[in-house]
Every structure is written in C-alpha cells, then in structure tokens.
Design a protein around this motif. Sequence first.
Motif, PDB file in Angstrom:
ATOM      1  N   TRP A 216       0.835  -1.211   0.000  1.00 55.59           N
ATOM      2  CA  TRP A 216       0.000   0.000   0.000  1.00 55.59           C
ATOM      3  C   TRP A 216       0.864   1.253   0.000  1.00 55.59           C
ATOM      4  O   TRP A 216       0.562   2.215  -0.677  1.00 55.59           O
ATOM      5  N   LEU A 217       1.942   1.201   0.804  1.00 57.03           N
ATOM      6  CA  LEU A 217       2.837   2.360   0.848  1.00 57.03           C
ATOM      7  C   LEU A 217       3.332   2.684  -0.554  1.00 57.03           C
ATOM      8  O   LEU A 217       3.524   3.838  -0.900  1.00 57.03           O
ATOM      9  N   GLY A 218       3.521   1.642  -1.356  1.00 61.64           N
ATOM     10  CA  GLY A 218       3.990   1.821  -2.723  1.00 61.64           C
ATOM     11  C   GLY A 218       3.118   2.767  -3.525  1.00 61.64           C
ATOM     12  O   GLY A 218       3.612   3.504  -4.371  1.00 61.64           O
ATOM     13  N   PHE A 219       1.808   2.761  -3.268  1.00 57.41           N
ATOM     14  CA  PHE A 219       0.991   3.700  -4.050  1.00 57.41           C
ATOM     15  C   PHE A 219       0.501   4.905  -3.273  1.00 57.41           C
ATOM     16  O   PHE A 219       0.131   5.892  -3.871  1.00 57.41           O
ATOM     17  N   TYR A 220       0.500   4.856  -1.946  1.00 56.74           N
ATOM     18  CA  TYR A 220      -0.023   6.068  -1.290  1.00 56.74           C
ATOM     19  C   TYR A 220       1.023   6.928  -0.609  1.00 56.74           C
ATOM     20  O   TYR A 220       0.743   8.060  -0.270  1.00 56.74           O
ATOM     21  N   MET A 221       2.238   6.427  -0.418  1.00 56.68           N
ATOM     22  CA  MET A 221       3.173   7.270   0.319  1.00 56.68           C
ATOM     23  C   MET A 221       3.594   8.489  -0.500  1.00 56.68           C
ATOM     24  O   MET A 221       3.602   8.465  -1.731  1.00 56.68           O
TER      25      MET A 221
ATOM     26  N   LEU B  28       9.457   9.440  -0.679  1.00 58.24           N
ATOM     27  CA  LEU B  28       9.969   8.197  -1.265  1.00 58.24           C
ATOM     28  C   LEU B  28      11.272   8.475  -2.007  1.00 58.24           C
ATOM     29  O   LEU B  28      12.255   7.740  -1.860  1.00 58.24           O
ATOM     30  N   VAL B  29      11.277   9.576  -2.784  1.00 58.94           N
ATOM     31  CA  VAL B  29      12.490   9.934  -3.530  1.00 58.94           C
ATOM     32  C   VAL B  29      13.629  10.228  -2.558  1.00 58.94           C
ATOM     33  O   VAL B  29      14.764   9.773  -2.744  1.00 58.94           O
ATOM     34  N   LEU B  30      13.324  10.959  -1.483  1.00 56.76           N
ATOM     35  CA  LEU B  30      14.358  11.282  -0.489  1.00 56.76           C
ATOM     36  C   LEU B  30      14.945   9.999   0.099  1.00 56.76           C
ATOM     37  O   LEU B  30      16.163   9.865   0.252  1.00 56.76           O
TER      38      LEU B  30
ATOM     39  N   ALA C  66       9.953   0.505  -5.708  1.00 58.70           N
ATOM     40  CA  ALA C  66      10.920   1.429  -5.117  1.00 58.70           C
ATOM     41  C   ALA C  66      10.986   1.295  -3.599  1.00 58.70           C
ATOM     42  O   ALA C  66      12.077   1.247  -3.025  1.00 58.70           O
ATOM     43  N   VAL C  67       9.819   1.204  -2.961  1.00 58.47           N
ATOM     44  CA  VAL C  67       9.822   1.172  -1.497  1.00 58.47           C
ATOM     45  C   VAL C  67      10.471  -0.123  -0.988  1.00 58.47           C
ATOM     46  O   VAL C  67      11.068  -0.153   0.081  1.00 58.47           O
ATOM     47  N   GLN C  68      10.406  -1.190  -1.788  1.00 59.44           N
ATOM     48  CA  GLN C  68      11.021  -2.458  -1.380  1.00 59.44           C
ATOM     49  C   GLN C  68      12.513  -2.494  -1.689  1.00 59.44           C
ATOM     50  O   GLN C  68      13.258  -3.285  -1.095  1.00 59.44           O
ATOM     51  N   THR C  69      12.917  -1.658  -2.656  1.00 64.26           N
ATOM     52  CA  THR C  69      14.306  -1.693  -3.109  1.00 64.26           C
ATOM     53  C   THR C  69      15.284  -1.317  -2.001  1.00 64.26           C
ATOM     54  O   THR C  69      16.384  -1.864  -1.926  1.00 64.26           O
TER      55      THR C  69
ATOM     56  N   TRP D  57       8.035   9.368   9.698  1.00 61.35           N
ATOM     57  CA  TRP D  57       7.701  10.515   8.848  1.00 61.35           C
ATOM     58  C   TRP D  57       7.658  10.085   7.380  1.00 61.35           C
ATOM     59  O   TRP D  57       6.737  10.438   6.639  1.00 61.35           O
ATOM     60  N   THR D  58       8.662   9.303   6.961  1.00 66.03           N
ATOM     61  CA  THR D  58       8.732   8.846   5.573  1.00 66.03           C
ATOM     62  C   THR D  58       7.473   8.071   5.193  1.00 66.03           C
ATOM     63  O   THR D  58       6.939   8.222   4.097  1.00 66.03           O
TER      64      THR D  58
END
Lengths: 142, 278
Positions: free
Chosen positions: B41-46, B51-53, B119-122, B243-244
Amino acid sequence: MRNDHPDEPRANGDLPPRTPPHPFEWVVAAISTLLLLGMIGVLLYEAIFHDDLGPAIQITVEQVVPVPPGFRVDFVAENSGDATAAGVLVEGTVTLPDGTKAAGEATLDYVPAQSARRGGIFLTEDPREHPFELLPRGFTQP
Amino acid sequence: MESRPRQDTGTLEEFLRSMGRGFGGALIFSLPMLMTMEMWWLGFYMDRLRLVLLLVLNLPLLVVLSYHAGFEETACWRDDWRDAAIAYGIGLIASAIILSTLAILGPGMSLDELVGKIAVQTVPASIGALLAVSQLGGGTPEPRSSRNVTYGGELFLMSIGAIFLCLNLAPTEEMIQISYKMTNWHALALMCGSILVMHGFVYAVGFKGGSPHDHTTPWWSTFLRFTVVGYALAVLISIYILWTFGRTDDTGSFQILMAVTVLAFPAAIGAAAARLIL
C-alpha cells in the motif's frame, strides 16, 4: 586503514586514537543524554498530569465536490481529547424539502488523540442546497 | 588506490558468485517486507517526495556500508560506489521479480503504482544484498570488522541496524496500534527495557576482539558513549522512518512520541546487534 595494534595511538594520525575517547564522543553522548532525558520528562509529565478525558471528535467539512453520480463531501475529523478512538463512524445526512433523507457514511480506522484524520462520504443530493448534518456516531477503544 | 590493498584480482566467476550471494541476501533480508501488505500500500499512497528522499539517501548509505561490509575488499571509494550501485540494482531486480511472482504487480496498474511498489522495497533489499555478502561468508578472507572502526564508523553500523529493523516494522499497522494501547507508564518501561537490553549487547561487544573500548574504561563511559548515543540514534531514525511512511501526518506530538518509543525498541536492538554482527 589497517593497524595491527588497534588500541595504540597511530603514528600517522589518520584516525583519532581509541583511548582516551575523542571529545567529539562526549559531545555526542551529551546531546543523546539530553534527548533521552527530554523523552522521559515528557512521558513522566503526561503520565502524572494526565486527565484521561477520553476521545472528543469534531467533524468539519473541507469541500464538496460534484462527482458522478452525486457529490463527494471531504471532511476532517479532529480529536481534541486525550485518548485515541478506533473505528470512528462518521455519518452525513441531507434532509430534502419533502422530508426524505439522503445519507452517506465512512469509518475512520483511527483518530489518535490530539490529531486529525481525513475522509469523505458520497451523497446523491447536494449538501450545499439542503440542510446537511455531518456527525461522529461512535468509536471503539483501540 | 594503493591505500587499501586488494586481496585478490577478482575474476568474473567470483564476481558472479558475489552477485548470486547478493540476490540471496536481498531475498533473506527483504522477504518479510515483500510479503507485508502495508508495504504494497505504501507503494501507491506514500508521499512521492519522501519516497524519492529515501531512495536518494539510500545511495550514500550503501556506499559507506560497502566500505564497512561490502562485496569484496574494496580498493578505493570508487569501488564502494560501484558496489553500492550493484547492490541497488540487485535489490531493485529482486523486488520486481518477487512482487511480480506473488501477483502484487500485474497488468492494469498505473506506472506510478508499479514503480512505487518496487521502489519502497528496493531500499531494504539493497541493504540486504550488501549485508548478505558479509553475512553469508563472502569472499573476504578476514572479517571486515578487523578494519579499524572509528567511533563514527561504530555509530554508522548502529544506524544501519536501526534503519533495517525500522523498515521491517514501521510500515505495519501494529506499530501505531501498540502506541495507542500503551499508557505512558508502558512507554517508560519500554524505554528503560530497550536501553537495558541495548547495554547488554554493548557489553557483549566488549568481549569481541578489536572492540573500541577496553575493560579499564568505567561502565558509565561506555554506557553514555555507546548505549545512550545508540538509543538516541534509534529514536532519530524511528522519527525519520515514521515521517517517511506518513505516520506522523496530522498527528499530535505526544502520539508521535509514543509511536517513536514503540519503534525505537526494535531499532535499538537492531542498532546494538549490528555492532556485534557486522
């Protein structure tokens, strides 16, 4: 980067010697101690002067957006109490001139103490044209 | 180049074996997260900027980690950058393959969702890829801890351990749910417990060879310089990760403090254990 005698100060001085600790270590330790004591202080203060009033939730409409087949009402639920509410049911009702009602509801998983959470409901009638009520209906303890 | 001598010239076969170990490591370290629905879920709503940071900060982190526990005895910083990039790539590909196989990624999803989920799993997978090589008995003949670790290096290793456990646990609903259930007294007890267990680890490291503190140093010196500082790091990293993942948004500062106390517990254990393991 290698040293066969790690406890001996190096001759070339590329790294600080291990003993005694570098002043920097004490600066870091002092900052960390302050942070830790600050956390303990806040927790203790809240634990002792906590009134335990429970959750108090207020709903405010943020905007009404026309979306097919009716309207979306975005709201913010603010918990000014000092306990977290779980499963907060928010119900919105539009009363039409002929007395019939159009209703929508949403459930917020959590509204933590002193915090806000956002959500929305869908309605078939325009809440800006008719009397509209948006209220929290209940909660459970987390 | 000549400051850090290479142990071997590094054949292609050896490199491929390292890559294989990296993949294995990425899986072992990131499977718990790959199979956690909150992470999908974080993958699409964060928040995209956060995420970039996280992705940007992960790169220097991998570089320094490569220096401390990398694929091979690196000869210079350029090699560390290269190994970090490889680990990042392994993490990315491993995440994409596993998420596709588990049907978490599929047709009908937007590019934004697909990229976000991978990305979030990477980030944890790439840390896993780098760490695994040192953990699974990589090609280095002597353990990297024999490299004379500075105080800053020790704090860095502690941070890695804290970040890793935070990434594992912070996305789950349970973290905030626990903080809602706990009273302040629970939180205080948890803090004391965290610090106590942490000091146990710090004390245990004292028995390991090449530790930066010998037994003539008074206990409070080690306690203040390693345990308390380590706990402070765990707290700061917990705040950053919460926060992230958007756990601090619209949330009262006291509720954030409670959540931080909860997350700092595993983070502190991770930080303390990292010094023992890495």
